[in-house]
Write a protein that holds these residues in place. Structure first.
Motif, PDB file in Angstrom:
ATOM      1  N   ASP A  71       4.174 -13.076  -2.345  1.00  0.00           N
ATOM      2  CA  ASP A  71       3.450 -13.384  -1.109  1.00  0.00           C
ATOM      3  C   ASP A  71       2.042 -12.783  -1.154  1.00  0.00           C
ATOM      4  O   ASP A  71       1.881 -11.567  -1.312  1.00  0.00           O
ATOM      5  CB  ASP A  71       4.219 -12.816   0.086  1.00  0.00           C
ATOM      6  CG  ASP A  71       3.475 -13.015   1.393  1.00  0.00           C
ATOM      7  OD1 ASP A  71       3.143 -14.166   1.714  1.00  0.00           O
ATOM      8  OD2 ASP A  71       3.204 -12.003   2.069  1.00  0.00           O
TER       9      ASP A  71
ATOM     10  N   ASP B 183       8.148   1.458   2.408  1.00  0.00           N
ATOM     11  CA  ASP B 183       7.497   0.928   3.602  1.00  0.00           C
ATOM     12  C   ASP B 183       7.117   2.050   4.564  1.00  0.00           C
ATOM     13  O   ASP B 183       7.919   2.966   4.823  1.00  0.00           O
ATOM     14  CB  ASP B 183       8.420  -0.054   4.319  1.00  0.00           C
ATOM     15  CG  ASP B 183       8.606  -1.353   3.551  1.00  0.00           C
ATOM     16  OD1 ASP B 183       7.833  -1.589   2.599  1.00  0.00           O
ATOM     17  OD2 ASP B 183       9.534  -2.120   3.895  1.00  0.00           O
TER      18      ASP B 183
ATOM     19  N   HIS C 187       4.048  -6.063   6.310  1.00  0.00           N
ATOM     20  CA  HIS C 187       4.812  -6.723   5.250  1.00  0.00           C
ATOM     21  C   HIS C 187       5.587  -5.683   4.437  1.00  0.00           C
ATOM     22  O   HIS C 187       5.050  -4.640   4.078  1.00  0.00           O
ATOM     23  CB  HIS C 187       3.881  -7.505   4.319  1.00  0.00           C
ATOM     24  CG  HIS C 187       2.997  -8.487   5.044  1.00  0.00           C
ATOM     25  ND1 HIS C 187       3.451  -9.712   5.484  1.00  0.00           N
ATOM     26  CD2 HIS C 187       1.693  -8.403   5.420  1.00  0.00           C
ATOM     27  CE1 HIS C 187       2.470 -10.346   6.099  1.00  0.00           C
ATOM     28  NE2 HIS C 187       1.385  -9.580   6.073  1.00  0.00           N
ATOM     29  N   SER C 188       6.826  -5.998   4.117  1.00  0.00           N
ATOM     30  CA  SER C 188       7.683  -5.062   3.381  1.00  0.00           C
ATOM     31  C   SER C 188       7.449  -5.152   1.874  1.00  0.00           C
ATOM     32  O   SER C 188       7.139  -6.216   1.332  1.00  0.00           O
ATOM     33  CB  SER C 188       9.148  -5.366   3.678  1.00  0.00           C
ATOM     34  OG  SER C 188       9.988  -4.549   2.878  1.00  0.00           O
TER      35      SER C 188
ATOM     36  N   THR D 167       1.242  -9.906   1.332  1.00  0.00           N
ATOM     37  CA  THR D 167       1.804  -8.607   0.956  1.00  0.00           C
ATOM     38  C   THR D 167       0.941  -7.950  -0.117  1.00  0.00           C
ATOM     39  O   THR D 167       0.677  -6.739  -0.077  1.00  0.00           O
ATOM     40  CB  THR D 167       3.247  -8.770   0.454  1.00  0.00           C
ATOM     41  OG1 THR D 167       4.019  -9.437   1.449  1.00  0.00           O
ATOM     42  CG2 THR D 167       3.870  -7.424   0.139  1.00  0.00           C
TER      43      THR D 167
ATOM     44  N   GLN E 192      -2.178  -6.577   1.486  1.00  0.00           N
ATOM     45  CA  GLN E 192      -1.863  -5.336   2.197  1.00  0.00           C
ATOM     46  C   GLN E 192      -1.810  -4.160   1.228  1.00  0.00           C
ATOM     47  O   GLN E 192      -2.338  -3.068   1.512  1.00  0.00           O
ATOM     48  CB  GLN E 192      -0.521  -5.484   2.910  1.00  0.00           C
ATOM     49  CG  GLN E 192      -0.022  -4.226   3.595  1.00  0.00           C
ATOM     50  CD  GLN E 192       1.330  -4.448   4.237  1.00  0.00           C
ATOM     51  OE1 GLN E 192       1.414  -4.888   5.375  1.00  0.00           O
ATOM     52  NE2 GLN E 192       2.393  -4.155   3.503  1.00  0.00           N
TER      53      GLN E 192
ATOM     54  N   HIS F 204       3.758  -8.898  -5.674  1.00  0.00           N
ATOM     55  CA  HIS F 204       4.622  -9.678  -4.785  1.00  0.00           C
ATOM     56  C   HIS F 204       4.244 -11.173  -4.808  1.00  0.00           C
ATOM     57  O   HIS F 204       3.072 -11.526  -4.967  1.00  0.00           O
ATOM     58  CB  HIS F 204       4.487  -9.150  -3.353  1.00  0.00           C
ATOM     59  CG  HIS F 204       5.633  -9.494  -2.459  1.00  0.00           C
ATOM     60  ND1 HIS F 204       5.833 -10.768  -1.960  1.00  0.00           N
ATOM     61  CD2 HIS F 204       6.638  -8.725  -1.960  1.00  0.00           C
ATOM     62  CE1 HIS F 204       6.909 -10.772  -1.195  1.00  0.00           C
ATOM     63  NE2 HIS F 204       7.417  -9.542  -1.171  1.00  0.00           N
TER      64      HIS F 204
END
Length: 430
Positions: free
Chosen positions: A150, A133, A139-140, A153, A156, A148
């Motif tokens: 998500d 990160d 977002h991690s 994420t 990103q 991911h």
């Protein structure tokens, strides 16, 4: 005019001290090779034109999951890193390009380009980072990036890779290397197929952003930081990725990313055969992804990899132009010295592979003479090609003995006085 960090008169004095011995050794080796039907001048010319990119992150002291012990005179940022990289190239004449890692090396691209130009350095493949990160990111990546669960994420992570491409375009880079740490640490944590589908979809979005004259390198790794399953875990999966994405997608082989005793040279041959070998991250290992200096543990394996590369070159394989990059972590040595040594060892393996008697080797293979086929390779490997490497450096304006010249220059002591001492910290590879 190129800014030189090592005084030219010192380099000249150091070379003058060794010139007579080199001349004698070079002539002696030339006579030995001539009896084998090998022209030393043609080998030297090829070695002088063989280059490998240095990693910007490699000039800093590395570390492990347990601790990091900073060295003196460590680079404070990308400009210091480029200064150190220029020293490596000035002495070896083998490393004219630097591979950047974003966001670690993020800065105004015009300033980066100007700095590189002033030092006589170009920029090789860009490297994205979605395995850790960055400060302030929304977002991690703790549970993955391009794969991911998500969507935000993943978006990103995709946008970060496209940003790397945009920076690279301004620097003259022509490739993007993508390595992710995505995977799982517990059985049942992730759905294998859905995870891979998400990864492929994300990579397809990145692929669409590639300029026509760019390549994308996907990098496989057996394990770590995910220890139960890894999304891009081996060369077979890597090949599927490259085939799925399209003609600008290739596989990158890191020598430390395989199980111990894996036949890496055969993997290289397979990827060459099917047109998907993109390039290498050169290093060495004893147990896993040790990121040790190239040739430090198993120089014969490095030679065998280059035997496959020279074989492809000899056969004139269409579209064959792999990228050569170093990827190492230097924990107990001066990073500049280690990178100088590695560049030299990589060229050594190339020179040894160039003097393999390919007609004899093919003949022994055709009649199943296993012993003599092996001996043909060993004969080339046992040859002391150091005079070729040193003469190639000397003719290009480099050092006959680059490590000795580097030490005589006092460069490390000089930059140690200019750069604040890094605070020792906890674990972390970089």
């Amino acid at each position: 005019m190129t800014e030189l960090k090592i005084a030219p008169d010192l380099l000249a004095r150091e070379n003058d001290r060794r010139a007579a011995a080199l001349k004698s050794d070079y002539e002696a080796l030339g006579s030995v090779l001539a009896r084998r039907g090998v022209d030393i001048e043609s080998i030297t010319a090829k070695v002088a034109e063989f280059f490998v990119a240095v990693p910007s992150w490699g000039v800093g002291t590395g570390g492990t999951r347990f601790a990091r012990f900073p060295g003196t005179g460590e680079p404070r940022g990308i400009f210091d890193k480029l200064d150190d990289c220029s020293v490596i190239h000035q002495l070896t004449r083998a490393t004219p390009t630097v591979s950047l890692h974003i966001p670690w090396d993020k800065m105004d691209a015009r300033e980066l380009k100007a700095k590189g130009d002033s030092l006589g350095l170009g920029f090789d493949a860009m490297n994205s980072n979605t395995f850790s990160d960055a400060p302030g990111q929304a977002h991690s990546y703790k549970y993955g990036s391009l794969s991911h669960v998500d969507a935000a994420t993943r978006t990103q992570a995709v946008e970060h890779n496209i940003e790397c491409i945009e920076i690279g375009k301004q620097l003259g880079s022509k490739a993007l290397t993508v390595w992710i740490g995505d995977g799982s640490n517990f059985p049942g944590q992730s759905h294998f197929n859905k995870t891979f589908e998400r990864y492929l979809a994300s990579m397809a979005d990145i692929y669409k952003a590639l300029p026509n004259d760019w390549r994308i390198f996907s990098e496989h790794k057996m394990y770590e930081p995910a220890f139960y399953s890894t999304v891009v875990q081996d060369w077979g999966t890597n090949y599927m990725i490259a085939e799925t994405l399209g003609p600008k997608a290739f596989c990158l082989v890191d020598l430390g990313h395989h199980a111990p005793n894996t036949n890496i040279e055969m993997i290289v041959a397979r990827l060459i055969q099917f047109g998907k070998l993109g390039g290498f991250h050169f290093n060495d290992s004893k147990y896993g992804d040790d990121d040790l200096d190239a040739g430090a543990i198993d120089p014969y394996r490095l030679f065998l990899v280059f035997n496959e590369l020279v074989d492809a070159e000899h056969r004139g394989v269409k579209g064959f132009h792999p990228a050569h990059m170093i990827d190492q972590s230097h924990n107990v040595t001066d990073p500049i010295e280690s990178l100088i040594s590695s560049a030299n060892e990589i060229r050594r393996a190339y020179a040894q592979a160039l003097i393999v008697d390919r007609n004899a080797l093919s003949g022994y293979q055709d009649v199943n003479d296993a012993l003599m086929a092996s001996e043909t390779l060993k004969r080339a490997y046992r040859a002391d090609v150091e005079p070729i490497l040193a003469e190639a450096r000397r003719r290009s304006g480099g050092a006959i003995d680059p490590v000795a010249t580097y030490r005589a220059s006092g460069y490390r002591k000089r930059v140690s006085a200019e750069r604040p001492v890094s605070a020792a910290g906890g674990g972390g590879i970089i």
